[in-house]
Design an enzyme around this catalytic site. Structure first.
Site, PDB file in Angstrom:
ATOM      1  N   ASP A  56     -24.385  10.294 -61.602  1.00 10.96           N
ATOM      2  CA  ASP A  56     -25.158   9.069 -60.481  1.00 10.96           C
ATOM      3  C   ASP A  56     -26.301  10.131 -59.446  1.00 10.96           C
ATOM      4  O   ASP A  56     -26.940   9.725 -59.082  1.00 10.96           O
ATOM      5  CB  ASP A  56     -24.419   8.385 -60.182  1.00 10.96           C
ATOM      6  CG  ASP A  56     -23.440   7.552 -61.125  1.00 10.96           C
ATOM      7  OD1 ASP A  56     -23.160   7.384 -61.936  1.00 10.96           O
ATOM      8  OD2 ASP A  56     -22.274   7.343 -59.680  1.00 10.96           O
TER       9      ASP A  56
ATOM     10  N   HIS B  71     -20.312   8.274 -59.034  1.00 11.88           N
ATOM     11  CA  HIS B  71     -20.209   9.685 -59.638  1.00 11.88           C
ATOM     12  C   HIS B  71     -21.023  10.479 -59.832  1.00 11.88           C
ATOM     13  O   HIS B  71     -21.842  10.811 -58.617  1.00 11.88           O
ATOM     14  CB  HIS B  71     -20.308   9.236 -61.587  1.00 11.88           C
ATOM     15  CG  HIS B  71     -19.405   8.396 -62.181  1.00 11.88           C
ATOM     16  ND1 HIS B  71     -19.694   7.078 -61.848  1.00 11.88           N
ATOM     17  CD2 HIS B  71     -17.695   8.081 -62.155  1.00 11.88           C
ATOM     18  CE1 HIS B  71     -18.998   6.023 -62.192  1.00 11.88           C
ATOM     19  NE2 HIS B  71     -18.194   6.678 -62.280  1.00 11.88           N
TER      20      HIS B  71
END
Length: 397
Positions: free
Chosen positions: A57, A54
């Site tokens: 992240d 993501h």
């Protein structure tokens, strides 16, 4: 068969999986944050081929452009050094407070517009990194209370957003397809598009359905009490299995995210057989990434994190080996024939036959011996399943 993973196996890991710190609703982290460069290097050493992530992240929500670019450049350097690829990227529309009521389907119009902008920016990054799949998990798209969300309106806003994204990748010339990831609940009480079937039906309403498929996750479908292998077969049948998330789940409960095969082992066996061989009756198999979306247990230290990552790949390869032996066993082939598994591919109607023809065919009804099936003509399904389990347990070679 070798049980050492290679790049040809197409094993990939989410950065959020190997980077999971152990935090849960009842306690804080038990491990330090994982640096993305270390993550890329370690999965490369273990034999994986891909890393997914993501946006949040890789760089924290609210990062400046400079902070964002620094992390992107560090990731690119690690990818170049190791040969690891990024086959899939996704966007976090569920963690930040602004997404408390979802992104694409928030009741707040301004939030919906912000969510679309966040996704568009990350699609550009996905294209820059060469990712060909963009996963959409609507973890906050839903409600806890029936009166709080007009589902018809929410689905229309969902459709509006996905249509816009399809226009964007088409106009930009990006080689990217979208994959919707269903889940019945958690973190919301009820999530929109809760199962694979819901997602497949929704996709058919889109303006560019050819650009959108599914990314089913083992645990998510099993949380709803569904047979994951059967769902994957339907996704393959409809040409919509664009990506897959592998993990373990033990029954209808919270999303456990166990190592693949550490939950419903029998269903994991039939799944690997399907992905590798196309199912016992033949049909389309899957050639995309084998992506592990699991969480290293909160009890583990960093050594346990990498042990669990390796365990996912080893479990898959062990099940692949067992599936190959199952297929090659002459007794299994005899049992498949006795169970008439292949006969399902014979059309029920003769070529050119209509309902008039079958109505005129006395052998199909008037002269058909239905009573002969009492006390006779069993299909032998239990014997076939016993053979499958014996192969799974290593009792047959």
């Amino acid at each position: 068969m070798a049980l050492t993973p290679t790049r040809e196996d197409k094993f990939s890991f989410g950065l959020w999986t190997i980077g999971y710190t152990g935090a849960d609703p009842f306690g804080g982290p038990t491990r330090s944050d994982l640096d993305v460069v270390e993550g890329v290097e370690r999965i490369s050493e273990l034999g994986a081929y891909g890393l997914t992530f993501h946006d949040d992240d890789l760089f924290a929500f609210g990062s400046t452009d400079a902070e964002r670019q620094t992390q992107i450049d560090r990731l690119k350097g690690a990818l170049s050094d190791t040969g690891i690829v990024v086959p899939m990227v996704t966007t976090n529309l569920f963690s930040a407070p602004v997404f408390k009521d979802g992104g694409f389907t928030s009741n707040d119009r301004a939030v919906r517009r912000f969510a679309i902008r966040k996704v568009l920016r990350n699609i550009d990054l996905a294209a820059e990194l060469g990712a060909q799949t963009f996963v959409m998990w609507g973890g906050r798209e839903g409600a806890e209370y029936d009166s709080a969300k007009d589902v018809r309106g929410a689905l229309e806003r969902y459709r509006e957003a996905v249509n816009l994204l399809g226009d964007y990748v088409t106009d930009k010339g990006y080689d990217i397809r979208f994959a919707i990831e269903p889940k019945p609940n958690e973190p919301r009480g009820d999530i929109l598009l809760p199962t694979l079937g819901h997602a497949l039906a929704f996709i058919e309403t889109l303006e560019r359905p050819e650009l959108v498929g599914v990314n089913p996750e083992v645990g998510h479908e099993q949380m709803a009490g569904l047979n994951f292998t059967a769902g994957i077969m339907q996704a393959l049948y409809q040409g919509k299995l664009f990506h897959i998330d592998l993990n373990g789940q033990r029954g209808i409960k919270y999303d456990q995210d166990l190592v693949f095969g550490h939950g419903d082992l029998q269903n994991a066996f039939s799944l690997v057989d399907l992905l590798e061989n196309g199912g016992v009756g033949g049909g389309r198999s899957y050639d995309g990434p084998r992506h592990f979306d699991y969480k290293p247990s909160r009890t583990e230290d960093i050594t346990g994190v990498w042990d669990s990552a390796a365990a996912n790949m080893r479990m898959y390869l062990l099940l692949k080996e067992r599936a190959q032996a199952f297929r090659a066993d002459p007794e299994v082939q005899e049992a498949l024939a006795a169970a008439k598994v292949q006969e399902i591919y014979t059309p029920t109607l003769n070529e050119g036959e209509s309902y008039d023809d079958i109505l005129a065919d006395r052998s199909s009804y008037e002269d058909f011996d239905a009573p002969s099936y009492f006390d006779a003509k069993g299909f032998g399904f239990v014997r076939l399943n016993q053979l499958a389990l014996e192969h799974l347990m290593g009792a047959r070679s």
